[in-house]
Design an enzyme around this catalytic site. Sequence first.
Site, PDB file in Angstrom:
ATOM      1  N   ASN A 262       0.801  -1.242   0.000  1.00 48.57           N
ATOM      2  CA  ASN A 262       0.000   0.000   0.000  1.00 48.57           C
ATOM      3  C   ASN A 262       0.826   1.282   0.000  1.00 48.57           C
ATOM      4  O   ASN A 262       0.391   2.290  -0.516  1.00 48.57           O
ATOM      5  CB  ASN A 262      -0.996  -0.018   1.162  1.00 48.57           C
ATOM      6  CG  ASN A 262      -0.341  -0.231   2.490  1.00 48.57           C
ATOM      7  OD1 ASN A 262       0.827  -0.593   2.578  1.00 48.57           O
ATOM      8  ND2 ASN A 262      -1.077   0.002   3.557  1.00 48.57           N
TER       9      ASN A 262
ATOM     10  N   LYS B 174      12.882  -5.980   0.681  1.00 49.91           N
ATOM     11  CA  LYS B 174      12.108  -6.728  -0.321  1.00 49.91           C
ATOM     12  C   LYS B 174      10.706  -6.135  -0.395  1.00 49.91           C
ATOM     13  O   LYS B 174       9.908  -6.280   0.516  1.00 49.91           O
ATOM     14  CB  LYS B 174      11.997  -8.216   0.035  1.00 49.91           C
ATOM     15  CG  LYS B 174      11.360  -8.998  -1.119  1.00 49.91           C
ATOM     16  CD  LYS B 174      10.645 -10.254  -0.717  1.00 49.91           C
ATOM     17  CE  LYS B 174       9.233 -10.054  -0.235  1.00 49.91           C
ATOM     18  NZ  LYS B 174       8.227  -9.717  -1.274  1.00 49.91           N
TER      19      LYS B 174
ATOM     20  N   SER C 162       6.772  -5.711  -1.699  1.00 48.89           N
ATOM     21  CA  SER C 162       5.730  -6.652  -2.117  1.00 48.89           C
ATOM     22  C   SER C 162       5.849  -6.832  -3.622  1.00 48.89           C
ATOM     23  O   SER C 162       6.130  -5.873  -4.344  1.00 48.89           O
ATOM     24  CB  SER C 162       4.364  -6.071  -1.775  1.00 48.89           C
ATOM     25  OG  SER C 162       3.365  -6.768  -2.489  1.00 48.89           O
TER      26      SER C 162
ATOM     27  N   GLU D 218       4.830  -4.615  11.872  1.00 47.80           N
ATOM     28  CA  GLU D 218       3.757  -3.633  11.653  1.00 47.80           C
ATOM     29  C   GLU D 218       2.654  -4.356  10.900  1.00 47.80           C
ATOM     30  O   GLU D 218       2.751  -4.550   9.688  1.00 47.80           O
ATOM     31  CB  GLU D 218       4.277  -2.456  10.821  1.00 47.80           C
ATOM     32  CG  GLU D 218       5.274  -1.582  11.544  1.00 47.80           C
ATOM     33  CD  GLU D 218       4.673  -0.836  12.713  1.00 47.80           C
ATOM     34  OE1 GLU D 218       3.438  -0.830  12.867  1.00 47.80           O
ATOM     35  OE2 GLU D 218       5.456  -0.280  13.502  1.00 47.80           O
TER      36      GLU D 218
ATOM     37  N   GLY E 106      -1.719  -5.822  10.648  1.00 45.77           N
ATOM     38  CA  GLY E 106      -3.035  -5.289  10.296  1.00 45.77           C
ATOM     39  C   GLY E 106      -3.851  -4.826  11.494  1.00 45.77           C
ATOM     40  O   GLY E 106      -3.395  -4.860  12.641  1.00 45.77           O
TER      41      GLY E 106
ATOM     42  N   CYS F  92      -3.437   0.314   6.934  1.00 46.59           N
ATOM     43  CA  CYS F  92      -3.484  -0.612   8.066  1.00 46.59           C
ATOM     44  C   CYS F  92      -4.188  -0.028   9.286  1.00 46.59           C
ATOM     45  O   CYS F  92      -4.858  -0.729  10.024  1.00 46.59           O
ATOM     46  CB  CYS F  92      -2.074  -1.013   8.441  1.00 46.59           C
ATOM     47  SG  CYS F  92      -1.027   0.428   8.691  1.00 46.59           S
TER      48      CYS F  92
ATOM     49  N   GLU G 276       7.631   2.037  14.763  1.00 49.17           N
ATOM     50  CA  GLU G 276       8.369   2.733  13.724  1.00 49.17           C
ATOM     51  C   GLU G 276       8.302   4.235  14.024  1.00 49.17           C
ATOM     52  O   GLU G 276       7.483   4.693  14.819  1.00 49.17           O
ATOM     53  CB  GLU G 276       7.773   2.425  12.350  1.00 49.17           C
ATOM     54  CG  GLU G 276       7.952   0.956  12.000  1.00 49.17           C
ATOM     55  CD  GLU G 276       7.831   0.635  10.531  1.00 49.17           C
ATOM     56  OE1 GLU G 276       6.767   0.904   9.955  1.00 49.17           O
ATOM     57  OE2 GLU G 276       8.802   0.094   9.958  1.00 49.17           O
TER      58      GLU G 276
HETATM   59  P1  NDP Z   1       1.184  -9.744   3.317  1.00 48.13           P
HETATM   60  O1  NDP Z   1       1.239 -10.108   4.741  1.00 48.13           O
HETATM   61  O2  NDP Z   1       0.510 -10.650   2.376  1.00 48.13           O
HETATM   62  O3  NDP Z   1       2.674  -9.541   2.762  1.00 48.13           O
HETATM   63  C1  NDP Z   1       3.597  -8.649   3.349  1.00 48.13           C
HETATM   64  C2  NDP Z   1       4.978  -8.922   2.799  1.00 48.13           C
HETATM   65  O4  NDP Z   1       5.488 -10.140   3.350  1.00 48.13           O
HETATM   66  C3  NDP Z   1       5.030  -9.104   1.284  1.00 48.13           C
HETATM   67  O5  NDP Z   1       6.213  -8.514   0.785  1.00 48.13           O
HETATM   68  C4  NDP Z   1       5.042 -10.604   1.152  1.00 48.13           C
HETATM   69  O6  NDP Z   1       5.562 -11.032  -0.080  1.00 48.13           O
HETATM   70  C5  NDP Z   1       5.932 -11.002   2.308  1.00 48.13           C
HETATM   71  N1  NDP Z   1       5.794 -12.391   2.747  1.00 48.13           N
HETATM   72  C6  NDP Z   1       4.736 -13.216   2.596  1.00 48.13           C
HETATM   73  N2  NDP Z   1       4.978 -14.422   3.174  1.00 48.13           N
HETATM   74  C7  NDP Z   1       6.216 -14.340   3.718  1.00 48.13           C
HETATM   75  C8  NDP Z   1       7.040 -15.245   4.472  1.00 48.13           C
HETATM   76  N3  NDP Z   1       6.628 -16.477   4.790  1.00 48.13           N
HETATM   77  N4  NDP Z   1       8.265 -14.812   4.865  1.00 48.13           N
HETATM   78  C9  NDP Z   1       8.691 -13.559   4.558  1.00 48.13           C
HETATM   79  N5  NDP Z   1       7.969 -12.679   3.849  1.00 48.13           N
HETATM   80  C10 NDP Z   1       6.745 -13.056   3.440  1.00 48.13           C
HETATM   81  O7  NDP Z   1       0.568  -8.280   3.287  1.00 48.13           O
HETATM   82  P2  NDP Z   1       0.046  -7.452   2.053  1.00 48.13           P
HETATM   83  O8  NDP Z   1       1.186  -7.159   1.137  1.00 48.13           O
HETATM   84  O9  NDP Z   1      -1.171  -8.107   1.534  1.00 48.13           O
HETATM   85  O10 NDP Z   1      -0.334  -6.074   2.781  1.00 48.13           O
HETATM   86  C11 NDP Z   1      -1.528  -5.875   3.455  1.00 48.13           C
HETATM   87  C12 NDP Z   1      -1.349  -6.076   4.955  1.00 48.13           C
HETATM   88  O11 NDP Z   1      -0.309  -5.244   5.446  1.00 48.13           O
HETATM   89  C13 NDP Z   1      -2.590  -5.694   5.729  1.00 48.13           C
HETATM   90  O12 NDP Z   1      -2.879  -6.661   6.707  1.00 48.13           O
HETATM   91  C14 NDP Z   1      -2.198  -4.397   6.394  1.00 48.13           C
HETATM   92  O13 NDP Z   1      -2.912  -4.112   7.549  1.00 48.13           O
HETATM   93  C15 NDP Z   1      -0.746  -4.583   6.628  1.00 48.13           C
HETATM   94  N6  NDP Z   1      -0.100  -3.289   6.777  1.00 48.13           N
HETATM   95  C16 NDP Z   1       0.326  -2.894   8.020  1.00 48.13           C
HETATM   96  C17 NDP Z   1       0.881  -1.642   8.218  1.00 48.13           C
HETATM   97  C18 NDP Z   1       1.389  -1.219   9.560  1.00 48.13           C
HETATM   98  O14 NDP Z   1       2.225  -0.328   9.615  1.00 48.13           O
HETATM   99  N7  NDP Z   1       0.947  -1.789  10.665  1.00 48.13           N
HETATM  100  C19 NDP Z   1       1.003  -0.692   7.104  1.00 48.13           C
HETATM  101  C20 NDP Z   1       0.569  -1.228   5.850  1.00 48.13           C
HETATM  102  C21 NDP Z   1       0.023  -2.484   5.704  1.00 48.13           C
HETATM  103  P3  NDP Z   1       4.486 -11.317  -1.240  1.00 48.13           P
HETATM  104  O15 NDP Z   1       3.734 -10.047  -1.431  1.00 48.13           O
HETATM  105  O16 NDP Z   1       5.323 -11.665  -2.379  1.00 48.13           O
HETATM  106  O17 NDP Z   1       3.619 -12.449  -0.751  1.00 48.13           O
END
Ligand code: NDP
Length: 484
Positions: free
Chosen positions: A153, A176, A178, A250, A252, A284, A458
């Site tokens: 996002n 890394k 997304s 960080e 959801g 988030c 953060e």
């Molecule tokens: P995901 O949890 O699906 O993915 C987050 C990242 O982790 C991606 O780069 C993903 O790669 C990677 N990843 C996935 N599986 C693994 C693993 N087993 N080991 C290491 N890395 C992994 O989140 P989204 O990208 O769908 O983002 C949305 C989520 O992020 C929501 O829940 C939102 O609330 C949260 N969020 C939280 C924030 C905060 O500051 N608290 C701010 C912004 C978002 P890949 O995409 O390739 O699967």
Amino acid sequence: MTNAQPKASHFIGGKYVEDTAGTEIHCVYPATGETIATLHAATPPIVDQALEAAREGQKIWAAMTGTERGRILRRAADMIRDRNRELSELETLDTGKPLQETLVADATSGADALEYFGGLAATLTGEHIQLGQDWVYTIREPLGICVGIGAWNYPTQIACWKGAPALACGNAMIFKPSETTPLCALKVAEILYEAGLPAGAYNVIQGYGEVGAKLVTDARVDKVSLTGSVPTGRKVYAAAAEGMKHVTMELGGKSPMIVFEDADIEDAVGGAILGNFYSSGQVCSNGTRVFVHKAIKDKFLKRLKDRTEAAVLGDPMNEATNFGPMVSKAQMDIVLGYINKGVDEGAKLITGGKPADRKGFFIEPTIFANVTDDMTIAREEIFGPVMTVLDFEAEEEVIARANDTQFGLSAGVFTKDLTRAHRVIARLEAGSCWINTYNLAPVEAPFGGVKASGVGRENSKEAINHYSQVKSVYVAMGPVEAQF
Ligand code: NDP
């Protein structure tokens, strides 16, 4: 046909690097569905190359003074500001977020982080503790190699929110993004090098979750900072624990926003719009459970509906547009699934509820009223433009209901009663809270969640504790008194 093809997929050791043997990553512009770039996921040799570059780069970077490090970070901040329009356009292509937003919320927020932590770098010191003749001093040391893993996002902001404190403390970072939004972090790396960062101190490698997992389990990595969902957080936290690595999580939320009967209705409606429809709801900390006091419910809903229906949904590159698409077809389908569940479970649809009549992944801003605590749309994070409005009557009742969730990222209270505002905020189980506003996250304020929403913070000086460790040194000034 838009082309946003970067020079190469990865940025390692101060330069662009390609390895076409990696799985293809198609970067899709969410407003049209067209592929605007094709990149490749990191292969094991690329992951290894990044780790080795980080190891070398970290030694050089950590040997510099805090003032020198800070100067480079602040120079990068200035360069980002100078190039704000170009970077904002790229952020819009990467995410689909309207340019009206990205011009003020993404590269600029990244620049703020680099400027803030650049300013702090020279002030990071240990302390002196006198013990009679003897004394102890402490050294604030970098952790070593930090891995940042981003959600889709806020690709520029996340790359900077993790990179800036890590670098200020003398660490190297491997970031890394997304795979959905792979473009912006490469620009951040490019600019950091133009600003004078030594090769290897900040690297970007692309990949799906498995590349993240490979980094998290590598013995050369000292810290992992993830922005992502709670299920991914659980996996990454567990894998990091295996290697006893530091973590920042960080994750959801399903945050409550409470509107008391004495609230300024326009401000409360504005807060609910900011906290549900900015970035098409893909934030988030969004206050997706809007608890509104029964006495003002009708008035609130009327203004909310009118203002929401005035949203300008359209071409994100047009600066008049203030509501863009979902980041991907997959996310659009997830959100539409939740909307259907809301209808099936008996919530009252006030506005929206369907895809917009245009190409791309647009969903109309959607409001449900008469939502009850047990409905799926009130319990699960939707991560889209779906607001749920719930009624309440008593302060005690709404506090208990607001806290009845596994999440604890954020919370907001709207009231003109000063005492009530602080009393209620104090009892809400959330890490980042607002009174009479919502979703403002300046770099000076700590940001992060409690309960399942995360570990660590953060931004602000708090972040320094999560990117450094303290060594304590006892200095004896007299003879050693052994027991025998
Ligand atoms: P995901 O949890 O699906 O993915 C987050 C990242 O982790 C991606 O780069 C993903 O790669 C990677 N990843 C996935 N599986 C693994 C693993 N087993 N080991 C290491 N890395 C992994 O989140 P989204 O990208 O769908 O983002 C949305 C989520 O992020 C929501 O829940 C939102 O609330 C949260 N969020 C939280 C924030 C905060 O500051 N608290 C701010 C912004 C978002 P890949 O995409 O390739 O699967």
